[in-house]
Design a protein around this motif. Structure first.
Motif, PDB file in Angstrom:
ATOM      1  N   TRP A  29     -10.997   3.451  81.557  1.00 35.15           N
ATOM      2  CA  TRP A  29     -11.807   4.476  82.216  1.00 35.15           C
ATOM      3  C   TRP A  29     -12.995   3.838  82.933  1.00 35.15           C
ATOM      4  CZ3 TRP A  29     -11.664   5.531  76.547  1.00 35.15           C
ATOM      5  CH2 TRP A  29     -10.474   6.159  76.181  1.00 35.15           C
ATOM      6  N   PHE A  30     -13.559   4.620  83.860  1.00 32.63           N
ATOM      7  CA  PHE A  30     -14.669   4.134  84.677  1.00 32.63           C
ATOM      8  C   PHE A  30     -15.692   5.263  84.813  1.00 32.63           C
ATOM      9  CE2 PHE A  30     -17.060   2.704  88.300  1.00 32.63           C
ATOM     10  CZ  PHE A  30     -16.876   1.332  88.390  1.00 32.63           C
ATOM     11  N   LEU A  31     -16.979   4.952  84.585  1.00 32.32           N
ATOM     12  CA  LEU A  31     -18.039   5.946  84.725  1.00 32.32           C
ATOM     13  C   LEU A  31     -19.046   5.494  85.771  1.00 32.32           C
ATOM     14  CD1 LEU A  31     -19.834   8.245  82.423  1.00 32.32           C
ATOM     15  CD2 LEU A  31     -21.284   6.497  83.463  1.00 32.32           C
ATOM     16  N   THR A  32     -19.391   6.419  86.660  1.00 34.75           N
ATOM     17  CA  THR A  32     -20.464   6.193  87.626  1.00 34.75           C
ATOM     18  C   THR A  32     -21.246   7.494  87.782  1.00 34.75           C
ATOM     19  OG1 THR A  32     -21.005   5.700  89.908  1.00 34.75           O
ATOM     20  CG2 THR A  32     -18.884   6.709  89.518  1.00 34.75           C
ATOM     21  N   GLN A  33     -22.361   7.412  88.481  1.00 33.56           N
ATOM     22  CA  GLN A  33     -23.169   8.603  88.761  1.00 33.56           C
ATOM     23  C   GLN A  33     -23.712   8.594  90.176  1.00 33.56           C
ATOM     24  OE1 GLN A  33     -24.365  11.474  86.563  1.00 33.56           O
ATOM     25  NE2 GLN A  33     -24.451  11.983  88.713  1.00 33.56           N
ATOM     26  N   LYS A  34     -23.861   7.426  90.738  1.00 32.89           N
ATOM     27  CA  LYS A  34     -24.672   7.274  91.940  1.00 32.89           C
ATOM     28  C   LYS A  34     -24.101   7.993  93.149  1.00 32.89           C
ATOM     29  CE  LYS A  34     -28.587   5.261  92.828  1.00 32.89           C
ATOM     30  NZ  LYS A  34     -29.767   5.388  91.951  1.00 32.89           N
ATOM     31  N   LEU A  35     -22.798   8.268  93.154  1.00 34.59           N
ATOM     32  CA  LEU A  35     -22.229   8.916  94.341  1.00 34.59           C
ATOM     33  C   LEU A  35     -22.832  10.289  94.597  1.00 34.59           C
ATOM     34  CD1 LEU A  35     -18.459   7.952  94.041  1.00 34.59           C
ATOM     35  CD2 LEU A  35     -20.260   6.860  95.377  1.00 34.59           C
ATOM     36  N   SER A  36     -23.441  10.883  93.594  1.00 29.85           N
ATOM     37  CA  SER A  36     -24.091  12.176  93.810  1.00 29.85           C
ATOM     38  C   SER A  36     -25.311  12.044  94.713  1.00 29.85           C
ATOM     39  CB  SER A  36     -24.501  12.788  92.466  1.00 29.85           C
ATOM     40  OG  SER A  36     -25.473  11.983  91.807  1.00 29.85           O
ATOM     41  N   TRP A  37     -25.732  10.817  94.996  1.00 35.58           N
ATOM     42  CA  TRP A  37     -26.895  10.589  95.856  1.00 35.58           C
ATOM     43  C   TRP A  37     -26.513  10.482  97.334  1.00 35.58           C
ATOM     44  CZ3 TRP A  37     -31.741   7.730  93.959  1.00 35.58           C
ATOM     45  CH2 TRP A  37     -31.990   8.022  92.605  1.00 35.58           C
ATOM     46  N   ASN A  38     -25.260  10.625  97.684  1.00 39.33           N
ATOM     47  CA  ASN A  38     -24.840  10.497  99.086  1.00 39.33           C
ATOM     48  C   ASN A  38     -25.753  11.278 100.026  1.00 39.33           C
ATOM     49  OD1 ASN A  38     -22.707   8.811  98.562  1.00 39.33           O
ATOM     50  ND2 ASN A  38     -21.108  10.273  99.125  1.00 39.33           N
ATOM     51  N   ASP A  39     -26.067  10.687 101.184  1.00 44.42           N
ATOM     52  CA  ASP A  39     -26.975  11.359 102.119  1.00 44.42           C
ATOM     53  C   ASP A  39     -26.252  12.050 103.276  1.00 44.42           C
ATOM     54  OD1 ASP A  39     -26.177   9.304 103.802  1.00 44.42           O
ATOM     55  OD2 ASP A  39     -28.145   8.356 103.945  1.00 44.42           O
ATOM     56  N   THR A  40     -24.919  11.940 103.342  1.00 45.65           N
ATOM     57  CA  THR A  40     -24.206  12.504 104.486  1.00 45.65           C
ATOM     58  C   THR A  40     -23.092  13.448 104.071  1.00 45.65           C
ATOM     59  OG1 THR A  40     -24.678  10.482 105.745  1.00 45.65           O
ATOM     60  CG2 THR A  40     -22.970  11.945 106.621  1.00 45.65           C
ATOM     61  N   THR A  41     -22.170  12.978 103.271  1.00 47.73           N
ATOM     62  CA  THR A  41     -21.057  13.808 102.819  1.00 47.73           C
ATOM     63  C   THR A  41     -21.157  14.027 101.313  1.00 47.73           C
ATOM     64  OG1 THR A  41     -19.534  11.977 102.327  1.00 47.73           O
ATOM     65  CG2 THR A  41     -19.616  12.784 104.615  1.00 47.73           C
ATOM     66  N   VAL A  42     -20.414  15.007 100.844  1.00 40.71           N
ATOM     67  CA  VAL A  42     -20.356  15.296  99.411  1.00 40.71           C
ATOM     68  C   VAL A  42     -19.043  14.732  98.876  1.00 40.71           C
ATOM     69  CG1 VAL A  42     -20.263  17.105  97.657  1.00 40.71           C
ATOM     70  CG2 VAL A  42     -21.776  17.356  99.650  1.00 40.71           C
ATOM     71  N   PHE A  43     -19.147  13.863  97.880  1.00 42.59           N
ATOM     72  CA  PHE A  43     -17.926  13.296  97.322  1.00 42.59           C
ATOM     73  C   PHE A  43     -17.101  14.423  96.700  1.00 42.59           C
ATOM     74  CE2 PHE A  43     -15.313  10.909  94.308  1.00 42.59           C
ATOM     75  CZ  PHE A  43     -14.861   9.886  95.142  1.00 42.59           C
ATOM     76  N   PRO A  44     -15.781  14.461  96.944  1.00 42.75           N
ATOM     77  CA  PRO A  44     -14.997  15.658  96.597  1.00 42.75           C
ATOM     78  C   PRO A  44     -14.581  15.788  95.145  1.00 42.75           C
ATOM     79  CG  PRO A  44     -13.610  14.042  97.700  1.00 42.75           C
ATOM     80  CD  PRO A  44     -14.999  13.501  97.743  1.00 42.75           C
ATOM     81  N   HIS A  45     -14.885  14.819  94.289  1.00 41.92           N
ATOM     82  CA  HIS A  45     -14.398  14.880  92.910  1.00 41.92           C
ATOM     83  C   HIS A  45     -15.485  14.484  91.920  1.00 41.92           C
ATOM     84  CE1 HIS A  45     -10.371  15.316  94.499  1.00 41.92           C
ATOM     85  NE2 HIS A  45     -10.498  14.186  95.172  1.00 41.92           N
ATOM     86  N   HIS A  46     -15.294  14.931  90.671  1.00 43.39           N
ATOM     87  CA  HIS A  46     -16.069  14.422  89.545  1.00 43.39           C
ATOM     88  C   HIS A  46     -15.174  13.723  88.526  1.00 43.39           C
ATOM     89  CE1 HIS A  46     -19.267  17.213  90.996  1.00 43.39           C
ATOM     90  NE2 HIS A  46     -20.017  16.214  90.592  1.00 43.39           N
ATOM     91  N   THR A  47     -13.931  14.143  88.439  1.00 40.48           N
ATOM     92  CA  THR A  47     -12.953  13.484  87.572  1.00 40.48           C
ATOM     93  C   THR A  47     -11.720  13.209  88.413  1.00 40.48           C
ATOM     94  OG1 THR A  47     -13.784  14.667  85.622  1.00 40.48           O
ATOM     95  CG2 THR A  47     -11.606  13.655  85.456  1.00 40.48           C
ATOM     96  N   PHE A  48     -11.340  11.946  88.531  1.00 37.15           N
ATOM     97  CA  PHE A  48     -10.264  11.612  89.456  1.00 37.15           C
ATOM     98  C   PHE A  48      -9.674  10.254  89.081  1.00 37.15           C
ATOM     99  CE2 PHE A  48     -14.298  10.099  90.992  1.00 37.15           C
ATOM    100  CZ  PHE A  48     -14.065   8.846  91.542  1.00 37.15           C
ATOM    101  N   ALA A  49      -8.500   9.992  89.620  1.00 35.57           N
ATOM    102  CA  ALA A  49      -7.888   8.673  89.503  1.00 35.57           C
ATOM    103  C   ALA A  49      -8.321   7.850  90.702  1.00 35.57           C
ATOM    104  CB  ALA A  49      -6.364   8.795  89.441  1.00 35.57           C
ATOM    105  N   TRP A  50      -9.022   6.773  90.423  1.00 37.95           N
ATOM    106  CA  TRP A  50      -9.512   5.917  91.502  1.00 37.95           C
ATOM    107  C   TRP A  50      -8.480   4.818  91.733  1.00 37.95           C
ATOM    108  CZ3 TRP A  50     -14.217   2.133  90.940  1.00 37.95           C
ATOM    109  CH2 TRP A  50     -14.445   1.505  92.163  1.00 37.95           C
ATOM    110  N   GLU A  51      -7.997   4.743  92.982  1.00 44.63           N
ATOM    111  CA  GLU A  51      -6.989   3.751  93.349  1.00 44.63           C
ATOM    112  C   GLU A  51      -7.652   2.629  94.131  1.00 44.63           C
ATOM    113  OE1 GLU A  51      -3.002   4.991  94.781  1.00 44.63           O
ATOM    114  OE2 GLU A  51      -3.539   3.832  96.577  1.00 44.63           O
ATOM    115  N   GLY A  52      -7.470   1.408  93.655  1.00 40.67           N
ATOM    116  CA  GLY A  52      -8.086   0.260  94.290  1.00 40.67           C
ATOM    117  C   GLY A  52      -7.277  -0.294  95.444  1.00 40.67           C
TER     118      GLY A  52
END
Length: 981
Positions: free
Chosen positions: A392-415
């Motif tokens: 699993w992976f935890l982050t928070q900082k994407l909520s600080w975006n200044d232009t778009t809103v990230f579309p998920h809070h729980t998701f499968a992140w593909e590298g």
């Protein structure tokens, strides 16, 4: 009876503030306070030293300090007999504006054992009653405690994060910033405490409800009845029914985890972080004595190691709670590093050093990457994490975006390689929640994956020296466990949350592919260039040293310097912390870091030149591939090739030409490269003057060291041309602006398809930004940038808001653009910030060289700097090869050194990235390699010594014998070569 909601709310606030809060602590006795100011450069001092010092009386109202100074307080008194718990309550002059980042203190027993910390909203120390520390109060009620008080400046005092001198110690005449406001023994009223929490739960919940709901009015009437009550017991009874109503069956669930995000350095030096961690842990362990359900998650092996070294008694209490599952070591990394700039091997070592420490110290392995505050996340992370054993992976900082809103809070992140990892960032949009009804309501309404999940994580506790979770927060969590109108809150561990969500989602998790680009803090890719250069050079040196030492160990049986290399790595990993490497700390931090990097370079050079070494480091440019380290021979161009004074027949006004038989650069009288031709096919590479330095006014709206705002790139500032001259095999162009000097040197080496550009700057700017413009005649919708173990494509256009938001991005050592028949790369030796945008006739690649923010270091990068770049004609493989060369240390006496291993690539593209000896000190050789182009590859590793080859995870575990390697796109493979006797 008519009820006015606004009147009830106003009345509630005043009753709490003026009638209930003062009754929480009833003064019962005075105490005597004496002080010893440490002073000098030797602080902080160990407790044993402070306990034997000479103390002078300190009266209430007196100041203590100075700024950044430490004052030890001796507090003595006698606890009067009584049934209620008695607490020592100190107010050291705190501000209520910011919980962390100001004065803090740690209470010690008279024998030097740390007990509990004191903070602005946590200024009590329990002497008697449940949870009281043992061995403090004598049978007759007398006690003596010592308090280590740190006069850390209030970091947010500077308006709008403006200029501050908080970065260094003060002069002797500066005023002391803190005043002892009060010191009392107080009886703690537990019933008043519970009533306050009842009123918080109901009073704070009410504004989150609609007046159209019956629940709203029932709570309002209950609060009003409580305010009418004549006793605490009667008031609590009036609220009991409202607090007993269960949550709706479909209510959102929240796992609440105690946490304190503590930056390993930021607006305080490293030495202060060591104390912040100890204080916070002391608070947490004290709270756990009376709150058996509290679970506390703490990351960063480095922070545990500091406490283990500084406070062994406190650490043993931590070890016990870890064994119980109450303190949970999360993240499994040495520090919460920057997540885009460190090289791939650095991220592996962050994990291997962190996980090894947790395993050896606690017998624990974390399954969740814990990076709530890093400034964006490389697309290489999912593969690195999965190959290191994370789920699993935890982050928070994407909520600080200044232009778009990230579309998920729980998701499968593909590298970038196709690996996926379940990822969550808490919808409460904070990693330091206080467990209020407003936070819960925001989390529920904000949660963007309601169609597949009804569960999120809540991280609560004051960070950065604020002391972590408090008894008030835990009490609120208890009330929201099952309360109508709110999310269900349950205290728990991060792993419990992730396991439950994983089971809930199954295969239905939405997928996000590629990097997690943070639309903010773009300036951290450039601020404090010495951090970037120090890190890049340290990574390159470690790569070389570990390889050479592995060669010596295998071929000549020279002992491998495990301890020295481990210590070097721990230094590098610490300085990759997400406010050190990004350049967003105070000057004190960066001054120490510059000194540390200089010492580290000397130490690593000494290792190369130590016993059994085949050579020594003499510079920073060397031809090498993944299997071989070899010197380059300087080749001088002939006089005719080097400089041509007359016109070259083109329509340009050409005054000088550089020609190495592969490329021809034509410069005008102002030192601009007007043409760069690939003489092999006659193609023009330049789409405009190459190498022009662009200076911009850089005045961010908020976060100076962190942000490059859009408007900055609209505010060019001219440079004054000061001359051009030929020097040896190079052309030197000079510009000036005020006290700043900018010297650009163009050169070519025979037989290499690149134009070298060295920029020497005497940087004396303030609030400005410097870029290097390299427009190339390549028409491409996308550019490819190096990242860890591969590369990533980003748009060169601004079609969408998300495209436009990437106006400044991270590039490691190279960026490449291509069109059919033509590829051009730009390589660098130390920068990361870059913008690549379409222009008429091609693409402008603009690395960012320097910034000059005011906050938090008003003298950022003042001084002399050398930065190296090159324009490379060729495909991506050629660009990568030249980037390897530009970034590698130059060594002598290695011409005849045969490769330790070779990689036979039968199909596709793959390279060896790292060679070293195994961490377990078995003598086995570890080889890390990866596919480079995002395709498939077949390869076979050939050792030069007898060995069995096995594939392992990134942590060198679980070996599986392997012969031919079948690599997927950007796949990382770790091989263990078991040496045969």
């Amino acid at each position: 009876m008519h009820t006015n909601p606004a009147h009830v709310v106003a009345r509630l606030e005043r009753v709490v503030r003026e009638r209930l809060q003062p009754r929480l602590h009833e003064p019962v006795a005075d105490v005597e306070v004496a002080a010893w100011r440490v002073g000098g450069d030797g602080e902080p001092v160990p407790p044993a030293h402070a306990l034997g010092a000479t103390y002078e009386p300190l009266a209430v109202g007196a100041t203590w300090g100075p700024r950044w100074g430490t004052t030890w307080l001796r507090v003595e008194g006698r606890v009067p007999a009584g049934e209620r718990p008695v607490e020592l309550v100190l107010d050291l002059g705190w501000s209520g504006r910011f919980v962390g980042g100001q004065g803090e203190a740690l209470v010690f027993r008279a024998d030097g054992v740390p007990l509990k910390a004191l903070h602005p909203r946590n200024g009590w120390f329990r002497l008697t009653g449940p949870g009281a520390a043992e061995g403090v109060v004598a049978a007759d009620g007398r006690f003596t405690v010592f308090v280590e008080a740190a006069a850390n400046p209030l970091v947010l005092d500077a308006p709008a994060f403006g200029e501050t001198t908080y970065g260094e110690k003060p002069g002797p005449d500066e005023p002391e910033p803190y005043r002892l406001v009060s010191a009392k023994l107080c009886a703690f009223d537990a019933e008043v405490f519970e009533l306050l929490r009842d009123l918080e739960a109901t009073g704070d919940l009410m504004p989150q409800l609609s007046p159209d709901e019956p629940r709203y009015w029932k709570i309002l009437r209950a609060v009003e009845a409580a305010l009418d009550a004549t006793s605490v017991a009667e008031a609590r009874e009036a609220l009991a029914e409202a607090l007993s109503q269960p949550a709706n069956a479909s209510a959102h669930r929240m796992t609440a985890v105690g946490h304190a995000h503590i930056d390993s350095a930021w607006l305080w030096p490293l030495r202060e972080t060591r104390r912040k961690v100890a204080r916070t842990l002391a608070n947490v362990l004290t709270l756990m004595e009376t709150e058996p359900g509290l679970v506390y998650a703490m990351s960063s092996a480095q922070q545990y190691a500091w406490v283990q070294e500084d406070h062994p008694e406190l650490f043993e209490r931590v070890r016990q709670r870890v064994a119980e599952g109450r303190v949970v070591p999360v993240g499994g990394m040495w520090v919460e590093s920057d997540a885009v700039m460190p090289g791939g091997e650095s991220l592996v070592r962050q994990i291997s050093f962190g996980k090894r420490y947790f395993a050896e110290t606690f017998g624990h392995e974390s399954e969740v990457v814990w990076l709530p505050d890093s400034f964006g996340y490389s697309g290489a992370w999912p593969q690195i994490a999965r190959r290191a054993g994370y789920r699993w992976f935890l982050t928070q900082k994407l909520s600080w975006n200044d232009t778009t809103v990230f579309p998920h809070h729980t998701f499968a992140w593909e590298g970038i390689d196709g690996s996926r990892i379940l990822t969550h960032f808490p919808p409460a949009d904070t990693y330091s929640a206080e467990v209020t009804a407003g936070e819960l309501r925001h989390a529920v309404s904000n949660f963007r994956d309601k169609s597949v999940s009804d569960h999120s994580l809540l991280l609560f506790g004051y960070g950065d020296g604020g002391g972590g979770p408090t008894r008030e927060m835990v009490a609120r969590a208890h009330r929201f466990r099952d309360l109508e109108g709110a999310a269900r809150v349950e205290l728990g561990a991060p792993e419990q949350f992730f396991a439950a969500v994983e089971a809930e989602l199954g295969d239905d998790a939405p997928v996000w592919a590629g990097e997690l680009y943070l639309e903010l803090h773009r300036g951290t890719l450039t601020s404090q260039i010495a951090m970037k250069q120090g890190n890049r050079r340290a990574e390159a040196l470690l790569r070389t040293v570990e390889y050479l030492k592995a060669v010596s160990a295998v071929r000549d049986d020279v002992p491998y310097p495990h301890a020295e290399l481990d210590e070097a790595w721990r230094t590098v990993l610490l300085h990759q912390f997400h406010d050190i490497l990004p350049g967003s700390s105070i000057s004190w931090v960066h001054r120490e870091a510059r000194d540390t990097y200089a010492r580290l370079e000397k130490q690593l050079r000494a290792l190369v030149e130590g016993p059994g070494a085949p050579g020594r480091i003499v510079g920073w440019q060397v031809v090498r591939d993944a299997n071989r380290v070899a010197p380059t021979k300087a080749v001088a161009l002939s006089e005719a090739d080097r400089l041509v004074s007359d016109r070259d027949g083109s329509e340009l006004s050409v005054d000088v030409v550089l020609d190495n038989g592969i490329l021809r650069a034509s410069l005008d009288a102002n030192g601009n490269v007007q043409s760069l031709v690939d003489v092999r096919d006659g193609r023009e590479i330049a789409a405009g003057p190459l190498g022009v330095l662009r200076l911009f006014r850089d005045e961010p709206v908020r976060w100076d060291a962190w942000d490059v705002d859009r408007h900055v790139l609209r505010l060019p500032v001219p440079l004054e041309f000061a001359g051009v001259e030929a020097t040896g095999d190079a052309i030197v162009v000079t510009h000036r602006r005020g006290a700043s000097t900018f010297v650009t040197t163009y050169a070519m080496e025979a037989g290499r398809p690149r134009l070298d550009i060295t920029v020497d700057v005497d940087w004396q700017e303030r609030e400005h930004l410097l870029k290097l413009s390299l427009p190339v005649a390549v028409h491409s919708m996308r550019a490819r940038y190096e990242t860890q173990y591969g590369s990533i494509e980003r748009p060169t256009h601004e079609n969408t808001l998300a495209d436009e938001a990437q106006y400044e991005v991270c590039s490691h050592r190279w960026v490449h653009v291509t069109e059919p028949g033509l590829g051009v790369g730009v390589i660098n030796d130390s920068t990361y910030g870059c913008d690549v945008r379409r222009i008429p006739g091609g693409t402008d690649i603009r690395p960012t060289l320097l910034r000059a923010p005011r906050y938090p270091d008003p003298h950022t990068d003042r001084g002399r700097h050398t930065l190296r770049f090159a324009v490379v004609a060729g495909d991506e493989t050629q660009t990568r090869k030249e980037a390897d060369d530009l970034n590698a240390p130059r060594l002598d006496a290695l011409t005849d050194l045969e490769p330790l291993v070779t990689l036979d690539v039968a199909a596709g593209a793959a390279v060896i990235d790292w060679i070293k000896l195994a961490d377990d000190r078995s003598g086995d050789v570890i080889v890390r390699l990866h596919e480079t182009r995002g395709g498939r590859a077949l390869a076979r590793l050939k050792p030069s010594f007898p060995a069995a080859v096995a594939e392992t995870d990134l942590l060198e575990r679980d070996p599986v014998p392997v012969d031919q390697l079948v690599l997927g796109p950007f796949q990382i493979t770790t091989l263990r070569l078991v040496r045969e006797s």
